[in-house]
Design a protein around this motif. Structure first.
Motif, short mmCIF file in Angstrom:
data_model
loop_
_atom_site.label_atom_id
_atom_site.label_comp_id
_atom_site.label_asym_id
_atom_site.label_seq_id
_atom_site.Cartn_x
_atom_site.Cartn_y
_atom_site.Cartn_z
N GLN A 102 0.85 -1.19 0.00
CA GLN A 102 0.00 0.00 0.00
C GLN A 102 0.88 1.24 0.00
OE1 GLN A 102 -2.38 -0.26 3.54
NE2 GLN A 102 -0.71 0.28 4.90
N ASP B 230 1.42 4.16 1.81
CA ASP B 230 1.10 4.73 3.12
C ASP B 230 2.40 4.77 3.92
OD1 ASP B 230 -0.29 5.69 5.31
OD2 ASP B 230 -1.59 3.97 5.52
N SER B 231 2.33 5.25 5.14
CA SER B 231 3.53 5.28 5.98
C SER B 231 3.97 3.86 6.34
CB SER B 231 3.29 6.10 7.24
OG SER B 231 2.20 5.56 7.97
#
Length: 128
Positions: free
Chosen positions: A17, A19-20
């Protein structure tokens, strides 16, 4: 991008993904995990493995399906409980069969096992 992770009693899938955290982990099913990494083999988009409960499963990324019922009693009577983690799987392209070879109660070296024909679902014992 996704990959499977096996626990003792669970099957997880990790999805990449943006994201972080680079991956999102999700439990997919609650079935016994493989006896060893060598006892797991990938064919036809599925993972096939001998599990800690001395049976066999197929995992498609969504759920684990118990496929080992026809041969389970033979394996329970034959495989060494203390050395079952030495089980390994091989695939024969010629006859599209998966072989699991394991140590037995009477022989510590892996030389006995079972075969699974992935097209027909048939099982049979083998000795090497």
């Amino acid at each position: 991008v996704a990959f499977a992770i096996y626990g003792r009693e669970t099957q997880w899938v990790a999805h990449a993904q943006a994201d972080s955290f680079p991956f999102k982990f999700e439990v997919q099913d609650y079935k016994p995990g493989p006896v060893s990494t060598a006892a797991l083999i990938t064919r036809e988009g599925r993972h096939y493995y001998m599990a800690l409960d001395k049976s066999f499963y197929s995992f498609d990324g969504i759920r684990a399906t118990h496929i080992g019922d026809p041969i389970r009693r033979y394996v329970e009577r034959t495989v060494s409980e203390h050395e079952k983690d030495r089980t390994f799987a091989v695939y024969s392209r010629r006859d599209r069969t998966i072989y699991w070879i394991f140590p037995t109660i009477t022989l510590s070296d892996p030389a006995t096992g079972v075969a699974y024909q992935i097209d027909t679902g048939q099982w049979w014992p083998v000795t090497f």
